[in-house]
Design an enzyme around this catalytic site. Structure first.
Site, mmCIF file in Angstrom:
data_model
loop_
_atom_site.group_PDB
_atom_site.id
_atom_site.type_symbol
_atom_site.label_atom_id
_atom_site.label_comp_id
_atom_site.label_asym_id
_atom_site.label_seq_id
_atom_site.Cartn_x
_atom_site.Cartn_y
_atom_site.Cartn_z
ATOM 1 N N GLY A 74 57.766 50.033 103.834
ATOM 2 C CA GLY A 74 56.618 50.209 102.942
ATOM 3 C C GLY A 74 55.661 51.292 103.398
ATOM 4 O O GLY A 74 56.021 52.146 104.207
ATOM 5 N N ALA A 75 54.419 51.255 102.857
ATOM 6 C CA ALA A 75 53.454 52.349 103.011
ATOM 7 C C ALA A 75 54.178 53.642 102.617
ATOM 8 O O ALA A 75 54.266 54.596 103.399
ATOM 9 C CB ALA A 75 52.868 52.420 104.418
ATOM 10 N N LEU A 76 54.710 53.611 101.421
ATOM 11 C CA LEU A 76 55.646 54.647 100.975
ATOM 12 C C LEU A 76 54.996 56.019 100.835
ATOM 13 O O LEU A 76 53.843 56.140 100.422
ATOM 14 C CB LEU A 76 56.277 54.229 99.636
ATOM 15 C CG LEU A 76 57.048 52.917 99.647
ATOM 16 C CD1 LEU A 76 57.631 52.624 98.264
ATOM 17 C CD2 LEU A 76 58.157 52.931 100.693
ATOM 18 N N GLY A 113 58.601 61.162 101.721
ATOM 19 C CA GLY A 113 59.872 61.069 102.456
ATOM 20 C C GLY A 113 60.708 59.919 101.915
ATOM 21 O O GLY A 113 61.902 60.071 101.643
ATOM 22 N N HIS A 114 60.061 58.748 101.755
ATOM 23 C CA HIS A 114 60.768 57.595 101.178
ATOM 24 C C HIS A 114 61.253 57.928 99.762
ATOM 25 O O HIS A 114 62.368 57.585 99.375
ATOM 26 C CB HIS A 114 59.839 56.383 101.086
ATOM 27 C CG HIS A 114 59.372 55.842 102.408
ATOM 28 N ND1 HIS A 114 58.048 55.828 102.770
ATOM 29 C CD2 HIS A 114 60.049 55.298 103.443
ATOM 30 C CE1 HIS A 114 57.934 55.287 103.963
ATOM 31 N NE2 HIS A 114 59.119 54.959 104.404
ATOM 32 N N GLY A 117 66.623 58.239 106.577
ATOM 33 C CA GLY A 117 66.030 59.549 106.855
ATOM 34 C C GLY A 117 66.509 60.130 108.170
ATOM 35 O O GLY A 117 66.749 59.395 109.134
ATOM 36 N N ASP A 176 64.682 59.447 111.676
ATOM 37 C CA ASP A 176 65.089 58.367 112.580
ATOM 38 C C ASP A 176 66.578 58.529 112.893
ATOM 39 O O ASP A 176 67.393 57.661 112.561
ATOM 40 C CB ASP A 176 64.803 57.012 111.921
ATOM 41 C CG ASP A 176 63.330 56.839 111.622
ATOM 42 O OD1 ASP A 176 62.599 56.386 112.505
ATOM 43 O OD2 ASP A 176 62.893 57.192 110.504
ATOM 44 N N GLN A 235 68.343 55.860 114.898
ATOM 45 C CA GLN A 235 68.530 54.670 114.057
ATOM 46 C C GLN A 235 69.769 54.840 113.163
ATOM 47 O O GLN A 235 70.553 53.908 112.981
ATOM 48 C CB GLN A 235 67.289 54.467 113.195
ATOM 49 C CG GLN A 235 67.434 53.412 112.125
ATOM 50 C CD GLN A 235 66.141 53.204 111.360
ATOM 51 O OE1 GLN A 235 65.215 52.607 111.873
ATOM 52 N NE2 GLN A 235 66.058 53.720 110.156
HETATM 53 P P1 AMP Z 1 60.341 53.343 107.428
HETATM 54 O O1 AMP Z 1 59.634 52.779 106.251
HETATM 55 O O2 AMP Z 1 59.475 54.207 108.284
HETATM 56 O O3 AMP Z 1 61.131 52.313 108.184
HETATM 57 O O4 AMP Z 1 61.416 54.347 106.827
HETATM 58 C C1 AMP Z 1 62.333 53.951 105.846
HETATM 59 C C2 AMP Z 1 63.365 55.044 105.695
HETATM 60 O O5 AMP Z 1 62.697 56.237 105.283
HETATM 61 C C3 AMP Z 1 64.082 55.349 107.017
HETATM 62 O O6 AMP Z 1 65.450 55.592 106.746
HETATM 63 C C4 AMP Z 1 63.388 56.597 107.486
HETATM 64 O O7 AMP Z 1 64.200 57.415 108.301
HETATM 65 C C5 AMP Z 1 63.070 57.283 106.168
HETATM 66 N N1 AMP Z 1 61.950 58.230 106.338
HETATM 67 C C6 AMP Z 1 60.778 58.001 106.971
HETATM 68 N N2 AMP Z 1 60.025 59.131 106.984
HETATM 69 C C7 AMP Z 1 60.751 60.079 106.349
HETATM 70 C C8 AMP Z 1 60.527 61.460 106.041
HETATM 71 N N3 AMP Z 1 59.407 62.091 106.397
HETATM 72 N N4 AMP Z 1 61.485 62.133 105.370
HETATM 73 C C9 AMP Z 1 62.649 61.504 105.004
HETATM 74 N N5 AMP Z 1 62.909 60.212 105.259
HETATM 75 C C10 AMP Z 1 61.987 59.506 105.928
#
Ligand code: AMP
Length: 281
Positions: free
Chosen positions: A31-33, A36-37, A147, A150, A153
């Site tokens: 969340g906190a989209l 990137g998401h 993404g 990570d 991951q």
């Molecule tokens: P998170 O909510 O941070 O766990 O991220 C969820 C997904 O979004 C993960 O696969 C991250 O790698 C991807 N993600 C986070 N930040 C970015 C970004 N700036 N650009 C692309 N994907 C992202």
């Protein structure tokens, strides 16, 4: 847009969808989209009949309780945003739905979870593997999107899919950045205005390191340069900078002859932990 908080009705809904021959794309998030998401969501929409976005701040992947407590949670805003971009389904379970008591299931990935993030966040990747396996099992997607930010991951999840024989295609999407290069991250919301400016040093350090390595500089000298750039910035602290083989995450002392090296960095601005990476080209 359909919103599910409980696994049973969500599964029943997806079973019907699958019965009509539709393909399902999954984008797991905390969340906190941000944009990137949304890039992940858009890619899934282009490649699948139905896109599911999960929003769940997974406690088992946080090794630091303060980080878990302070992690931004903006569910209403996230749901609005997903509705606006035409996402089909949101799955936002609570902890009781995802875990019945404390989980005793732990993963060990050998080198993959001992270096870089794994070294500084013990147990983190075990928690990631656990929750992503649960999501894969619940959703049974055709494709899942992650993404590049990570990268470690992604390597871990690839291993999970291989070992547990999940019939899911994985996709890694390039890192979406702010205009000044800072990688978009939910944690950026926790930065003050001044800290936000300083946070770009991680991107600048990565770019400087890449340039130096491309000009034949030693990894050791480049590490010194990165260390000086980051730790020379007030309120910013380097946790690690490593050059690794992007296929197996072995940390490299030399880039000559290495297959597609990746430069990975992590550190703090104040008490906010940020990570970033770039491939060496
Ligand atoms: P998170 O909510 O941070 O766990 O991220 C969820 C997904 O979004 C993960 O696969 C991250 O790698 C991807 N993600 C986070 N930040 C970015 C970004 N700036 N650009 C692309 N994907 C992202």
């Amino acid at each position: 847009m359909e919103i599910f908080k409980k696994i049973a009705p969500f599964r029943a809904f997806l079973k019907e969808i699958r019965g009509t021959g539709k393909s399902i794309g999954l984008v797991p998030t905390m969340g906190a989209l941000h944009k990137g998401h949304l890039a992940l969501i858009k890619t899934s929409q282009a490649e699948n009949s139905l896109t599911v976005c999960s929003i769940y701040v997974n406690p088992t992947q946080f090794n630091n309780p303060v980080d878990l407590q302070k992690y931004p949670r903006t569910l209403d805003k996230d749901v609005d945003l997903l509705e606006k971009v035409g996402c089909d389904v949101v799955f936002c379970p609570d902890n009781d739905e995802m875990y019945e008591g404390e989980s005793q299931l732990h993963f060990d990935f050998g080198v993959l979870d001992k270096v870089m993030e794994g070294r500084f966040r013990p147990g983190h990747f075990s928690g990631v593997a656990l929750v992503v396996s649960k999501f894969f099992n619940i959703v049974l997607p055709d494709k899942a999107y992650f993404g590049q930010k990570d990268w470690q991951q992604f390597a871990i999840i690839k291993k999970v899919v291989e070992e547990l024989k999940f019939n899911i295609q994985l996709h890694s999407i390039p890192t979406y950045r702010e205009h000044d290069g800072l990688a978009m991250s939910s944690r950026n919301l926790r930065l003050s205005g001044v800290q936000r400016e300083k946070a770009t040093v991680f991107y600048h350090a990565l770019m400087a390191a890449k340039d130096q390595l491309n000009h034949g500089k030693d990894v050791r000298d480049v590490k010194l340069l990165v260390n000086n750039m980051i730790n020379g910035t007030q309120d910013v602290r380097l946790e690690y900078f490593e050059v690794a083989d992007s296929t197996n995450l072995n940390v490299l002392d030399f880039v000559n002859g290495a297959k597609k090296p990746i430069l990975c960095i992590a550190g703090y601005v104040g008490d906010v932990r940020l990570i970033d990476n770039t491939f060496l080209d």
